[in-house]
Design an enzyme around this catalytic site. Structure first.
Site, PDB file in Angstrom:
ATOM      1  N   CYS A  63      44.085  26.825 -26.649  1.00 52.39           N
ATOM      2  CA  CYS A  63      42.775  26.462 -26.106  1.00 52.39           C
ATOM      3  C   CYS A  63      42.945  25.615 -24.854  1.00 52.39           C
ATOM      4  O   CYS A  63      43.706  24.644 -24.859  1.00 52.39           O
ATOM      5  CB  CYS A  63      41.995  25.690 -27.172  1.00 52.39           C
ATOM      6  SG  CYS A  63      40.501  24.901 -26.577  1.00 52.39           S
ATOM      7  N   GLU A  64      42.254  25.980 -23.809  1.00 55.99           N
ATOM      8  CA  GLU A  64      42.383  25.217 -22.567  1.00 55.99           C
ATOM      9  C   GLU A  64      41.657  23.880 -22.609  1.00 55.99           C
ATOM     10  O   GLU A  64      41.888  23.028 -21.763  1.00 55.99           O
ATOM     11  CB  GLU A  64      41.927  26.043 -21.361  1.00 55.99           C
ATOM     12  CG  GLU A  64      40.463  26.348 -21.298  1.00 55.99           C
ATOM     13  CD  GLU A  64      40.099  27.204 -20.091  1.00 55.99           C
ATOM     14  OE1 GLU A  64      39.012  26.986 -19.548  1.00 55.99           O
ATOM     15  OE2 GLU A  64      40.883  28.088 -19.706  1.00 55.99           O
ATOM     16  N   HIS A  65      40.790  23.664 -23.585  1.00 56.29           N
ATOM     17  CA  HIS A  65      40.073  22.394 -23.682  1.00 56.29           C
ATOM     18  C   HIS A  65      40.900  21.292 -24.333  1.00 56.29           C
ATOM     19  O   HIS A  65      40.850  20.140 -23.913  1.00 56.29           O
ATOM     20  CB  HIS A  65      38.764  22.565 -24.467  1.00 56.29           C
ATOM     21  CG  HIS A  65      37.752  23.374 -23.735  1.00 56.29           C
ATOM     22  ND1 HIS A  65      36.724  24.023 -24.367  1.00 56.29           N
ATOM     23  CD2 HIS A  65      37.611  23.657 -22.417  1.00 56.29           C
ATOM     24  CE1 HIS A  65      35.989  24.659 -23.474  1.00 56.29           C
ATOM     25  NE2 HIS A  65      36.512  24.452 -22.296  1.00 56.29           N
ATOM     26  N   HIS A  66      41.642  21.640 -25.397  1.00 58.14           N
ATOM     27  CA  HIS A  66      42.398  20.627 -26.134  1.00 58.14           C
ATOM     28  C   HIS A  66      43.900  20.912 -26.180  1.00 58.14           C
ATOM     29  O   HIS A  66      44.648  20.131 -26.749  1.00 58.14           O
ATOM     30  CB  HIS A  66      41.873  20.505 -27.568  1.00 58.14           C
ATOM     31  CG  HIS A  66      40.445  20.097 -27.631  1.00 58.14           C
ATOM     32  ND1 HIS A  66      39.425  21.004 -27.818  1.00 58.14           N
ATOM     33  CD2 HIS A  66      39.848  18.890 -27.488  1.00 58.14           C
ATOM     34  CE1 HIS A  66      38.268  20.371 -27.806  1.00 58.14           C
ATOM     35  NE2 HIS A  66      38.497  19.089 -27.602  1.00 58.14           N
ATOM     36  N   GLN A  76      38.472  31.755 -25.991  1.00 61.47           N
ATOM     37  CA  GLN A  76      38.346  33.026 -26.699  1.00 61.47           C
ATOM     38  C   GLN A  76      37.356  33.951 -25.999  1.00 61.47           C
ATOM     39  O   GLN A  76      37.607  35.148 -25.855  1.00 61.47           O
ATOM     40  CB  GLN A  76      37.922  32.784 -28.155  1.00 61.47           C
ATOM     41  CG  GLN A  76      37.769  34.076 -28.938  1.00 61.47           C
ATOM     42  CD  GLN A  76      37.409  33.833 -30.380  1.00 61.47           C
ATOM     43  OE1 GLN A  76      37.718  32.786 -30.954  1.00 61.47           O
ATOM     44  NE2 GLN A  76      36.748  34.798 -30.997  1.00 61.47           N
ATOM     45  N   HIS A 111      40.241  28.249 -34.720  1.00 62.38           N
ATOM     46  CA  HIS A 111      40.608  27.296 -33.679  1.00 62.38           C
ATOM     47  C   HIS A 111      41.045  25.977 -34.298  1.00 62.38           C
ATOM     48  O   HIS A 111      40.280  25.347 -35.036  1.00 62.38           O
ATOM     49  CB  HIS A 111      39.414  27.064 -32.745  1.00 62.38           C
ATOM     50  CG  HIS A 111      39.047  28.280 -31.966  1.00 62.38           C
ATOM     51  ND1 HIS A 111      39.281  28.377 -30.618  1.00 62.38           N
ATOM     52  CD2 HIS A 111      38.477  29.453 -32.336  1.00 62.38           C
ATOM     53  CE1 HIS A 111      38.868  29.553 -30.191  1.00 62.38           C
ATOM     54  NE2 HIS A 111      38.377  30.224 -31.218  1.00 62.38           N
ATOM     55  N   CYS A 168      41.311  23.227 -32.901  1.00 63.93           N
ATOM     56  CA  CYS A 168      40.497  22.095 -32.426  1.00 63.93           C
ATOM     57  C   CYS A 168      39.308  21.853 -33.359  1.00 63.93           C
ATOM     58  O   CYS A 168      38.753  20.756 -33.376  1.00 63.93           O
ATOM     59  CB  CYS A 168      40.039  22.312 -30.982  1.00 63.93           C
ATOM     60  SG  CYS A 168      39.060  23.795 -30.708  1.00 63.93           S
TER      61      CYS A 168
END
Length: 184
Positions: free
Chosen positions: A76-79, A117, A145, A147
Site C-alpha cells: 500500500c502506498e499510504h502506509h 488496489q 489490507h 493497514c
C-alpha cells in the site's frame, strides 16, 4: 530502480528513530535485508507490461478468456504495508489472445509497486485494452489490507473488492454477471 545503499541507510535511520540500536546483534544485518526485500517486492517499476502482452496467438473463435484466482502481494502506498489477494481477468479476444501466464505476469508488474488496489485494478484493465485491443475486459481484485488488520480499525479478514470494466463487459450486464458467476 531501488538504490540499495540509500535504502539501507534509511532503514538504519528508522531503527534509530524508533529507539533501537542498529548495531545490536539481531539488527546488524537488518538494513541490508530490508533493502534487498524492497528491491524484490517493488521490482514492478522496472517492468514494462507491453513486454508481456506482445506475444499473441490467433484466436478467431474464442468467445472470451477467463483467468481467475491469480494470487498477488503488493504494498500500500499510504502506509507501506502489504495487501494481498486474488485477481480475476476476463477478456473478449479481437482475433488474438496472449499466453495465459502473461496475464499473471501482468498482475505482477503492477502489484510489485507501491500501489492502491483501485489503481492497480484500472492499470491492469487499461494495459489489456492498450496491448490486445479486446472487445471487452473485466478485472476484479479481492484483497485484504494489512493497514486495516494491523493498525487503525484492526478488522482482520475484511476483503476489499474492486472492478474495472471496458467494452462489452461495461455495456452488457448479463455478460458481466456470467463472468462474475464463474469467479465464485
Amino acid at each position: 530502480m531501488i538504490d540499495i545503499d540509500k535504502a539501507q541507510k534509511a532503514v538504519r535511520d528508522l531503527l534509530i528513530a524508533i529507539g533501537e540500536d542498529p548495531d545490536r546483534e539481531g539488527l546488524v544485518d537488518t538494513p541490508k535485508r530490508v533493502a534487498k526485500m524492497y528491491k524484490e517486492v517493488l521490482a514492478g517499476y522496472d517492468d514494462d507490461p507491453s513486454e508481456y502482452l506482445s506475444r499473441v496467438f490467433k484466436a478467431d473463435d474464442a468467445d472470451w478468456v477467463l483467468e481467475k484466482d491469480i494470487h498477488f502481494y503488493s504494498m500500500c502506498e499510504h502506509h507501506m504495508l502489504p495487501f494481498f489477494g486474488k485477481v480475476h481477468i476476463a477478456y473478449i479476444p479481437n482475433g488474438k489472445v496472449t499466453g495465459l501466464s502473461k496475464l499473471a505476469r501482468l498482475v505482477e508488474v503492477y502489484a510489485r509497486r507501491l500501489q492502491l488496489q483501485e489503481q492497480m485494478t484500472v492499470q491492469i484493465a487499461d494495459a489489456l485494452v492498450k496491448e490486445l485491443s479486446p472487445l471487452g475486459v473485466v478485472v476484479i481484485v479481492e484483497a485484504e489490507h494489512m493497514c486495516m488488520t494491523m493498525r487503525g480499525i484492526k478488522k482482520p479478514g475484511t476483503i476489499t473488492v474492486t472492478q474495472a470494466t471496458r467494452g462489452r463487459f461495461k455495456e452488457d450486464h448479463n455478460l458481466l454477471m456470467s463472468i462474475r458467476e464463474l469467479i465464485k
